[in-house]
Design a protein around this motif. Sequence first.
Motif, PDB file in Angstrom:
ATOM      1  N   SER A  94      16.818   2.855  19.601  1.00  8.93           N
ATOM      2  CA  SER A  94      18.078   1.893  19.915  1.00  8.93           C
ATOM      3  C   SER A  94      18.023   1.584  21.313  1.00  8.93           C
ATOM      4  CB  SER A  94      19.287   2.745  19.602  1.00  8.93           C
ATOM      5  OG  SER A  94      19.388   3.778  20.355  1.00  8.93           O
ATOM      6  N   ALA A  95      17.226   2.096  22.086  1.00 11.50           N
ATOM      7  CA  ALA A  95      16.884   1.658  23.489  1.00 11.50           C
ATOM      8  C   ALA A  95      16.605   0.217  23.614  1.00 11.50           C
ATOM      9  CB  ALA A  95      16.135   2.716  24.295  1.00 11.50           C
ATOM     10  N   ALA A  96      15.654  -0.223  22.732  1.00  9.98           N
ATOM     11  CA  ALA A  96      15.018  -1.694  22.691  1.00  9.98           C
ATOM     12  C   ALA A  96      16.093  -2.756  22.601  1.00  9.98           C
ATOM     13  CB  ALA A  96      14.098  -1.729  21.585  1.00  9.98           C
ATOM     14  N   ALA A  97      17.445  -2.441  21.877  1.00 14.58           N
ATOM     15  CA  ALA A  97      18.444  -3.288  22.135  1.00 14.58           C
ATOM     16  C   ALA A  97      19.532  -3.151  23.171  1.00 14.58           C
ATOM     17  CB  ALA A  97      19.179  -3.217  20.698  1.00 14.58           C
ATOM     18  N   ALA A  98      19.283  -1.887  23.760  1.00 12.41           N
ATOM     19  CA  ALA A  98      20.506  -1.459  24.797  1.00 12.41           C
ATOM     20  C   ALA A  98      20.349  -2.494  25.936  1.00 12.41           C
ATOM     21  CB  ALA A  98      20.155  -0.017  25.241  1.00 12.41           C
ATOM     22  N   ASP A  99      21.453  -2.802  26.614  1.00  6.58           N
ATOM     23  CA  ASP A  99      21.407  -3.618  27.918  1.00  6.58           C
ATOM     24  C   ASP A  99      21.212  -2.388  29.055  1.00  6.58           C
ATOM     25  OD1 ASP A  99      23.848  -2.178  27.676  1.00  6.58           O
ATOM     26  OD2 ASP A  99      25.014  -3.976  28.362  1.00  6.58           O
ATOM     27  N   TRP A 100      21.025  -3.032  30.227  1.00 10.63           N
ATOM     28  CA  TRP A 100      20.645  -2.227  31.433  1.00 10.63           C
ATOM     29  C   TRP A 100      21.886  -1.423  31.862  1.00 10.63           C
ATOM     30  CZ3 TRP A 100      18.723  -0.185  35.385  1.00 10.63           C
ATOM     31  CH2 TRP A 100      19.349   0.007  36.734  1.00 10.63           C
ATOM     32  N   ALA A 101      23.273  -1.810  31.740  1.00  9.15           N
ATOM     33  CA  ALA A 101      24.276  -0.973  32.119  1.00  9.15           C
ATOM     34  C   ALA A 101      24.170   0.327  30.881  1.00  9.15           C
ATOM     35  CB  ALA A 101      25.538  -1.792  31.820  1.00  9.15           C
ATOM     36  N   ALA A 102      23.955   0.036  29.715  1.00  9.89           N
ATOM     37  CA  ALA A 102      24.014   1.429  28.920  1.00  9.89           C
ATOM     38  C   ALA A 102      22.977   2.306  29.278  1.00  9.89           C
ATOM     39  CB  ALA A 102      23.927   0.733  27.420  1.00  9.89           C
ATOM     40  N   LEU A 103      21.736   1.944  29.578  1.00 14.43           N
ATOM     41  CA  LEU A 103      20.826   2.701  29.944  1.00 14.43           C
ATOM     42  C   LEU A 103      21.115   3.340  31.297  1.00 14.43           C
ATOM     43  CD1 LEU A 103      17.617   0.681  28.912  1.00 14.43           C
ATOM     44  CD2 LEU A 103      18.657   2.679  27.742  1.00 14.43           C
ATOM     45  N   ARG A 104      21.333   2.658  32.258  1.00 10.68           N
ATOM     46  CA  ARG A 104      21.996   3.398  33.445  1.00 10.68           C
ATOM     47  C   ARG A 104      22.959   4.412  33.384  1.00 10.68           C
ATOM     48  NH1 ARG A 104      25.953   2.362  37.302  1.00 10.68           N
ATOM     49  NH2 ARG A 104      25.356   2.665  39.387  1.00 10.68           N
ATOM     50  N   SER A 105      23.989   4.039  32.596  1.00  8.37           N
ATOM     51  CA  SER A 105      25.114   5.095  32.616  1.00  8.37           C
ATOM     52  C   SER A 105      24.560   6.355  31.841  1.00  8.37           C
ATOM     53  CB  SER A 105      26.294   4.428  31.740  1.00  8.37           C
ATOM     54  OG  SER A 105      25.878   4.248  30.395  1.00  8.37           O
ATOM     55  N   GLU A 106      23.744   6.052  30.822  1.00 12.37           N
ATOM     56  CA  GLU A 106      23.064   7.349  30.303  1.00 12.37           C
ATOM     57  C   GLU A 106      22.175   8.347  31.405  1.00 12.37           C
ATOM     58  OE1 GLU A 106      21.456   7.275  26.439  1.00 12.37           O
ATOM     59  OE2 GLU A 106      22.849   5.982  25.863  1.00 12.37           O
ATOM     60  N   VAL A 107      21.402   7.590  32.248  1.00 10.88           N
ATOM     61  CA  VAL A 107      20.822   8.161  33.061  1.00 10.88           C
ATOM     62  C   VAL A 107      21.837   8.960  34.158  1.00 10.88           C
ATOM     63  CG1 VAL A 107      19.125   8.225  35.135  1.00 10.88           C
ATOM     64  CG2 VAL A 107      18.564   6.893  32.914  1.00 10.88           C
TER      65      VAL A 107
END
Length: 127
Positions: free
Chosen positions: A89-102
């Motif tokens: 699902s990370a393929a469709a995730a935007d930058w903000a979503a990935l950043r918040s998970e880290v």
Amino acid sequence: MLAKANRITSADDYRVIVRRGAKVAGTHTVSYLRARESGTDARFGFIVSKKVGGAVRRNLVRRRLKAACSEALCDDVAGVDIVVRALPSAAAADWAALRSEVFAAVANRRARERASASSLAAPAKGE
């Protein structure tokens, strides 16, 4: 870009961190955290499989994760190894979503540190 001191490069290190590290699951990533000696630099590693997508999509996700981890370094993270595994699902995730998970994984680690420190500092019963 992450400095060499902030990268996990050894396959053995990846294996140990994933098998023995604390697991923090998110919607688009799973992070594995393992404490190191205090005062050492934080190190990051990334696992982005072909299930995420083609080479272009995988590299985009990896670059976004690297940028998020670089920001986390500015937030005074030290003494930890973190491996971030991207889910499909990370393929469709935007930058903000990935950043918040880290950042959530790093915050989870800090909360665990505080909890263990407070349990060590609390006097035993009968004292």
